[in-house]
Design a protein around this motif. Structure first.
Motif, PDB file in Angstrom:
ATOM      1  N   GLU A  56      -1.583  -1.625   1.840  1.00  0.00           N
ATOM      2  CA  GLU A  56      -0.776  -1.440   0.632  1.00  0.00           C
ATOM      3  C   GLU A  56      -1.405  -2.123  -0.574  1.00  0.00           C
ATOM      4  O   GLU A  56      -1.003  -1.868  -1.710  1.00  0.00           O
ATOM      5  CB  GLU A  56       0.649  -1.948   0.855  1.00  0.00           C
ATOM      6  CG  GLU A  56       1.451  -1.060   1.780  1.00  0.00           C
ATOM      7  CD  GLU A  56       2.927  -1.422   1.799  1.00  0.00           C
ATOM      8  OE1 GLU A  56       3.294  -2.486   1.236  1.00  0.00           O
ATOM      9  OE2 GLU A  56       3.705  -0.633   2.372  1.00  0.00           O
ATOM     10  N   LEU A  92       2.851   1.978  -6.377  1.00  0.00           N
ATOM     11  CA  LEU A  92       3.364   2.714  -5.228  1.00  0.00           C
ATOM     12  C   LEU A  92       4.824   3.083  -5.440  1.00  0.00           C
ATOM     13  O   LEU A  92       5.580   2.349  -6.091  1.00  0.00           O
ATOM     14  CB  LEU A  92       3.235   1.877  -3.955  1.00  0.00           C
ATOM     15  CG  LEU A  92       1.825   1.507  -3.507  1.00  0.00           C
ATOM     16  CD1 LEU A  92       1.883   0.552  -2.319  1.00  0.00           C
ATOM     17  CD2 LEU A  92       1.024   2.750  -3.167  1.00  0.00           C
ATOM     18  N   PRO A  95       7.278   3.643  -2.735  1.00  0.00           N
ATOM     19  CA  PRO A  95       7.443   3.626  -1.276  1.00  0.00           C
ATOM     20  C   PRO A  95       8.608   4.489  -0.808  1.00  0.00           C
ATOM     21  O   PRO A  95       9.737   4.371  -1.318  1.00  0.00           O
ATOM     22  CB  PRO A  95       7.711   2.145  -0.968  1.00  0.00           C
ATOM     23  CG  PRO A  95       7.243   1.399  -2.169  1.00  0.00           C
ATOM     24  CD  PRO A  95       7.456   2.319  -3.327  1.00  0.00           C
ATOM     25  N   ARG A 124       0.659   7.233   4.705  1.00  0.00           N
ATOM     26  CA  ARG A 124       1.899   6.657   4.187  1.00  0.00           C
ATOM     27  C   ARG A 124       1.674   6.027   2.815  1.00  0.00           C
ATOM     28  O   ARG A 124       2.489   6.196   1.895  1.00  0.00           O
ATOM     29  CB  ARG A 124       2.445   5.619   5.166  1.00  0.00           C
ATOM     30  CG  ARG A 124       3.715   4.927   4.692  1.00  0.00           C
ATOM     31  CD  ARG A 124       4.253   3.954   5.733  1.00  0.00           C
ATOM     32  NE  ARG A 124       3.255   2.970   6.134  1.00  0.00           N
ATOM     33  CZ  ARG A 124       2.952   1.877   5.421  1.00  0.00           C
ATOM     34  NH1 ARG A 124       3.554   1.657   4.257  1.00  0.00           N
ATOM     35  NH2 ARG A 124       2.051   1.023   5.858  1.00  0.00           N
ATOM     36  N   VAL A 125       0.562   5.320   2.651  1.00  0.00           N
ATOM     37  CA  VAL A 125       0.261   4.695   1.352  1.00  0.00           C
ATOM     38  C   VAL A 125       0.003   5.763   0.291  1.00  0.00           C
ATOM     39  O   VAL A 125       0.556   5.707  -0.821  1.00  0.00           O
ATOM     40  CB  VAL A 125      -0.953   3.748   1.482  1.00  0.00           C
ATOM     41  CG1 VAL A 125      -1.400   3.263   0.110  1.00  0.00           C
ATOM     42  CG2 VAL A 125      -0.611   2.551   2.371  1.00  0.00           C
ATOM     43  N   GLN A 166       6.647  -0.240  -6.616  1.00  0.00           N
ATOM     44  CA  GLN A 166       5.977  -1.410  -6.040  1.00  0.00           C
ATOM     45  C   GLN A 166       4.624  -1.614  -6.701  1.00  0.00           C
ATOM     46  O   GLN A 166       3.771  -0.721  -6.675  1.00  0.00           O
ATOM     47  CB  GLN A 166       5.790  -1.210  -4.530  1.00  0.00           C
ATOM     48  CG  GLN A 166       5.093  -2.367  -3.825  1.00  0.00           C
ATOM     49  CD  GLN A 166       4.991  -2.128  -2.328  1.00  0.00           C
ATOM     50  OE1 GLN A 166       5.916  -1.591  -1.718  1.00  0.00           O
ATOM     51  NE2 GLN A 166       3.872  -2.509  -1.739  1.00  0.00           N
TER      52      GLN A 166
END
Length: 407
Positions: free
Chosen positions: A113, A305, A307, A359-360, A287
Motif C-alpha cells: 500500500e 488510494l 480503499p 487490490r491496491v 487514503q
C-alpha cells in the motif's frame, strides 16, 4: 463552485541558457556526439561528466531514452533469452518491455500500500531469478537497506529504474546508487526535459564499458569523459554488439542548464506535493500514501488510494473531478488508457496471479504536478478533490454538468 483551469500536461519552457546552448549546436551543425572540431568537447560528454558528479557515480552514459537505458543495463549484465527477471507489478510498460525486448521473462513482485515492492514476495521469488529490475514507481522508494541485503544474499544483481526519482535518496544515498546500474529518463514528464533521453550511472568499469559499446560508440569510446579507462574496453570491444541508442549534442545542450538548476526545481515539486497532501489529509474515503522516514523523495506527481471503492464509484469520481478541471488517472481501469496500464495488459509476459497488487491498483489514483502549477493551484486542486471524494464516498453527490449521482 471552484474550477481549476490549468493544464496537467503543460511543462515549463526550456530555460534560456538551454535555448542558447541549443542554438549554438544548431548553428555549428555538429549534433552527433562524436562529431567534434579540434579540441571541442561534445555537449553529451560534458553532460555525462556533470551527471556523474551530481549522483556521485564514477561513470555515466547518456542515451536516447530511459527505456533504452534499461535495456542497455540488462544486456550489459548478461540478461538474455529465457532468463527470469524480477520487477515491480506496479510500474509502467517500458519496464517489463525492456525485459521482454532482450528475450527474458518478466516476473512480477507484489506491491504494498506504500506503492513499493513487497519484500516477502521478492524473497519468495528470488531463487532462480537472474536479476531485479527495481522500479521506483512514481517516486516511491522502498527500504533500500533491506532490499539490498535480501538481493545480496540471493546473489541477485539490482538495476534501479530511477525515471521518477532523479535527485531523490534513501538515507542519504542517491537513488540509482544502490544497484549495479541506475537508469534515468529525461522524457518530457520527468525531472529534466529533453523530449526523450536517458542516463545510466555505475561504478563498475566492466559493465559500463559494455554499456558504452552497446550504445554505439564504435571504437570512439576514448572520447567519453565519465567513462572507464580504455583498458576496460579491451576484453569486450570485439564481442559486444552495437545496439545504437546514443544521445545527441542537441538534447545534451538542453539538459545541462536544467541539471544545474535541478535542486531548486526539486524543491518546487515537493512544495506542490505537500500542498496537495495537506489539503487531502483526513478526507473521508481517501487514503494517503505513507512516506517512510528514510526516504528523501522528489514528487512530480501525486497518488492516493480509494480503499474498497467499487469501479463504478471510482469512474464517477474521475468524471466529476474532470468536470471541475482536475485530470486524474486510474491504475485500476480494466483497459490501458494513455500511459496507465497494469500487468494484465502486458501480454508479452506470462499471466501471473497478483491479488495484493490488484487490490491496491483497484483504488489507485494518480495525478501529475507540473511546475507550471503554483502552490495556490495545488491547494485549489486539493479542495476540489476533497469535496468530490467526500461527496462520492458518502453517496450524497448531486448531479454536476449532467454527471450521474453517486450510488
Amino acid at each position: 463552485m471552484e474550477i481549476f483551469t490549468g493544464s496537467f500536461t503543460q511543462q515549463e519552457p526550456i530555460p534560456e541558457a538551454g535555448i542558447d546552448a541549443a542554438l549554438r549546436v544548431l548553428r555549428h551543425g555538429r549534433l552527433h556526439r562524436y562529431n567534434t572540431a579540434g579540441e571541442e568537447i561534445a555537449e553529451t560528454a560534458l553532460l555525462e561528466e556533470e551527471f556523474a558528479a551530481f549522483t556521485g557515480a564514477k561513470y555515466c552514459l547518456a542515451v536516447a531514452s530511459g527505456g533504452y537505458a534499461l535495456g542497455a543495463a540488462l544486456r550489459a549484465i548478461g540478461i538474455g533469452p529465457g532468463d527470469r527477471v524480477l520487477t515491480n507489478a506496479f510500474t509502467l510498460a517500458p519496464v517489463p518491455g525492456a525485459i521482454a525486448a532482450v528475450g527474458a521473462t518478466p516476473v512480477f513482485v507484489e506491491t504494498t500500500e506504500g506503492l513499493t515492492i513487497d519484500m516477502d514476495d521478492l524473497a519468495a521469488k528470488a531463487p532462480g531469478a537472474k536479476a531485479l529490475l527495481l522500479s521506483h514507481m512514481r517516486g516511491h522508494i522502498c527500504d533500500m537497506d533491506r532490499l539490498m541485503a535480501l538481493c545480496d544474499a540471493a546473489q541477485l544483481p539490482v538495476i534501479e529504474d530511477c525515471a521518477h526519482t532523479m535527485g531523490a535518496s534513501w538515507r542519504g544515498t542517491p537513488s540509482g546508487r544502490h544497484g549495479v546500474f541506475g537508469c534515468y529518463s529525461t522524457q518530457t514528464y520527468k525531472h529534466m526535459n529533453s523530449g526523450e533521453g536517458g542516463l545510466l550511472v555505475s561504478d563498475d568499469a566492466g559493465l559500463m564499458a559494455k554499456a558504452i559499446l552497446l550504445s554505439g560508440s564504435y571504437m570512439l569510446y576514448s572520447r567519453h569523459r565519465a567513462a572507464p579507462p580504455t583498458e576496460a574496453f579491451e576484453a569486450v570491444k570485439y564481442v559486444t554488439p552495437n545496439v545504437s541508442g546514443r544521445m545527441d549534442n542537441l538534447r545534451a545542450a538542453i539538459l545541462r542548464p536544467q541539471l544545474a538548476d535541478l535542486p531548486r526545481q526539486l524543491s518546487r515539486w515537493n512544495a506542490l506535493y505537500r500542498a496537495v497532501e495537506a489539503g487531502l489529509t483526513a478526507t473521508p474515503g481517501l487514503q494517503l500514501i505513507d512516506r517512510p522516514e528514510g526516504e528523501d523523495y522528489v514528487a512530480s506527481s501525486f497518488q492516493f488510494l480509494l480503499p474498497g471503492w467499487p469501479a463504478d464509484r471510482v469512474r464517477t469520481l474521475l468524471a466529476r473531478a474532470a468536470a471541475r478541471g482536475v485530470e486524474l488517472k486510474w491504475f485500476g481501469a480494466a483497459e490501458p488508457q494513455g500511459f496507465t496500464s497494469r500487468h494484465s495488459s502486458w501480454r508479452y509476459a506470462p499471466a501471473q496471479s497478483l491479488p495484493q497488487t490488484d487490490r491496491v491498483l483497484a483504488g489507485l489514483i494518480d495525478m501529475r504536478l507540473p511546475l507550471t502549477f503554483t502552490p495556490e493551484d495545488a491547494a485549489l486542486i486539493a479542495r476540489i478533490l476533497r469535496q468530490e471524494v467526500s461527496s462520492v464516498f458518502q453517496g450524497e453527490a448531486g448531479a454536476t454538468a449532467g454527471l450521474p449521482l453517486a450510488d
